[in-house]
Design an enzyme around this catalytic site. Structure first.
Site, PDB file in Angstrom:
ATOM      1  CB  SER A  64      -0.774   0.018   0.846  1.00  0.00           C
ATOM      2  OG  SER A  64      -1.630  -1.202   0.978  1.00  0.00           O
ATOM      3  CE  LYS A  67      -3.544   0.584  -1.233  1.00  0.00           C
ATOM      4  NZ  LYS A  67      -3.992   0.637   0.223  1.00  0.00           N
ATOM      5  CE1 TYR A 191      -4.779  -1.673  -4.395  1.00  0.00           C
ATOM      6  CE2 TYR A 191      -5.409  -3.701  -4.576  1.00  0.00           C
ATOM      7  CZ  TYR A 191      -4.362  -2.451  -3.522  1.00  0.00           C
ATOM      8  OH  TYR A 191      -4.646  -2.194  -2.630  1.00  0.00           O
ATOM      9  CE1 TYR A 243      -4.768   1.398   4.188  1.00  0.00           C
ATOM     10  CE2 TYR A 243      -3.849   0.135   5.492  1.00  0.00           C
ATOM     11  CZ  TYR A 243      -3.877   0.661   4.567  1.00  0.00           C
ATOM     12  OH  TYR A 243      -3.219   0.408   3.869  1.00  0.00           O
ATOM     13  CB  VAL A 261       0.120  -6.113   3.744  1.00  0.00           C
ATOM     14  CG1 VAL A 261      -1.205  -5.737   5.113  1.00  0.00           C
ATOM     15  CG2 VAL A 261      -0.141  -6.338   2.382  1.00  0.00           C
TER      16      VAL A 261
HETATM   17  N1  GLN Z   1      -2.758  -5.696  -1.962  1.00  0.00           N
HETATM   18  C1  GLN Z   1      -2.491  -5.293  -0.593  1.00  0.00           C
HETATM   19  C2  GLN Z   1      -4.263  -4.703  -0.868  1.00  0.00           C
HETATM   20  O1  GLN Z   1      -4.679  -4.591  -2.135  1.00  0.00           O
HETATM   21  C3  GLN Z   1      -2.507  -3.436  -0.245  1.00  0.00           C
HETATM   22  C4  GLN Z   1      -3.105  -3.301   1.437  1.00  0.00           C
HETATM   23  C5  GLN Z   1      -1.860  -3.195   2.293  1.00  0.00           C
HETATM   24  O2  GLN Z   1      -0.949  -3.357   2.360  1.00  0.00           O
HETATM   25  N2  GLN Z   1      -3.027  -2.330   3.346  1.00  0.00           N
HETATM   26  O3  GLN Z   1      -5.165  -5.676   0.518  1.00  0.00           O
END
Ligand code: GLN
Length: 309
Positions: A64, A67, A191, A243, A261
């Site tokens: 993430s 992003k 994505y 988050y 993650v």
């Molecule tokens: N690719 C992961 C997902 O879509 C990214 C989530 C994350 O890093 N929090 O679940």
């Protein structure tokens, strides 16, 4: 030794000794195999001095954290029109939550939860083939990090593509409200692949320098974004970058930051440093357990919290 070198060396040593390393993400099978003992850190100061410690040169899945960069790219293309597709408020929900989408007519709360990032990816994809959009995102990362060797880990992408049912649900749900323009499979493909970009802490800290430098890329002296946009992206990282752990991160660390993650966290000390840490074990909100602890110690010892000492 300069103070930063000492502080980074101390943190690497302290993190090595901590027995509770959190839990490695297992919902993406390929990530579950990563050893929780890794810990890396890279700090690049405003004048360009880089201090790298532990496994700071080992590539990991940025997930993430990508992003932040897709948001930057999409804002460059669409400007403030982007905000008709996605909001700017903290969600207070887990990164892959679906409940708010129904109440809010398919408009995701912010660009950093999965739904919001999928909507941003969909904008970047419009008018392009998936491989062109992905190439653009990857080249942007390589350009920012000044490193053409950065690649996508195809096994991680395939692993998530096989098991990403929750993301498919989010994307289909948004599509039903007309929030996505492109075929869901195309948007999700891009994505999953940008989440699977592999980078080291050093490469990430390099790529994020413009956010620590009021929008400018120190390698070229040219703006990547205007100072106002850098400030706003930093504000979103502070309020939404972790988050439902964003409040706790602001409370403990006091820096804008974005987690993934894969166990990475990218953080910014505005005007002072671009920072990346990595430790694969996560806390219950899906943020790197040791990563946050390391940033808390770094910000405190360097006096870098944006809220003061
Ligand atoms: N690719 C992961 C997902 O879509 C990214 C989530 C994350 O890093 N929090 O679940």
């Amino acid at each position: 030794m300069a103070k930063l070198d000492t502080v980074v060396a101390e943190i690497v040593d302290e993190m090595r000794r901590i027995p509770d390393r959190g839990t490695v993400a297992s919902y993406i099978p390929e990530l579950a195999c990563v050893d929780p003992d890794y810990f890396g850190i890279a700090v690049i100061e405003a004048e360009g001095n880089a201090v790298v410690g532990g496994d700071g040169d080992m590539p990991f899945s940025i997930q993430s954290i990508s992003k932040v960069f897709t948001l930057t790219l999409a804002l460059g293309k669409f400007g403030n029109r982007l905000w008709t597709r996605v909001g700017r408020e903290p969600s207070g929900s887990p990164f892959n939550s679906i409940v708010q989408l129904e109440r809010e007519q398919g408009i995701p709360r912010n660009p950093f939860i999965n739904a919001g990032a999928i909507a941003v990816t969909d904008l970047i994809l419009s008018g392009h083939l998936p491989r062109e959009a992905l190439g653009e995102i990857l080249r942007f990362m390589q350009f920012l990090a000044d490193d053409p060797t950065i690649t996508i880990d195809q096994e991680v992408a395939a692993s998530e593509q096989r098991t990403g049912f929750r993301n498919a649900a989010l994307a289909n749900y948004m599509k039903s409200f007309g929030v996505l323009d492109n075929p869901v499979d195309f948007t999700l493909g891009v994505y999953f692949h940008h989440c699977a970009i592999s980078m080291s802490c050093r490469q990430l800290a390099m790529a994020g320098r413009f956010l620590a430098q009021f929008g400018s890329n120190p390698s070229t002296g040219l703006p990547v974004v205007q100072p106002e946009r850098a400030r706003r992206i930093n504000a979103l990282m502070l309020t939404c970058g972790h988050y439902d752990g964003s409040g706790e991160f602001a409370y403990r660390v006091g820096l804008p930051g974005k987690s993934g993650v894969g166990g990475g966290i990218f953080a910014v000390a505005p005007g002072k440093a671009s920072i990346a840490v990595w430790s694969p074990g996560l806390d219950p909100s899906g943020n790197s357990h040791l990563g946050r602890m390391a940033l808390e110690r770094l910000a405190k010892r360097m006096g870098w919290s944006i809220f003061g000492a």
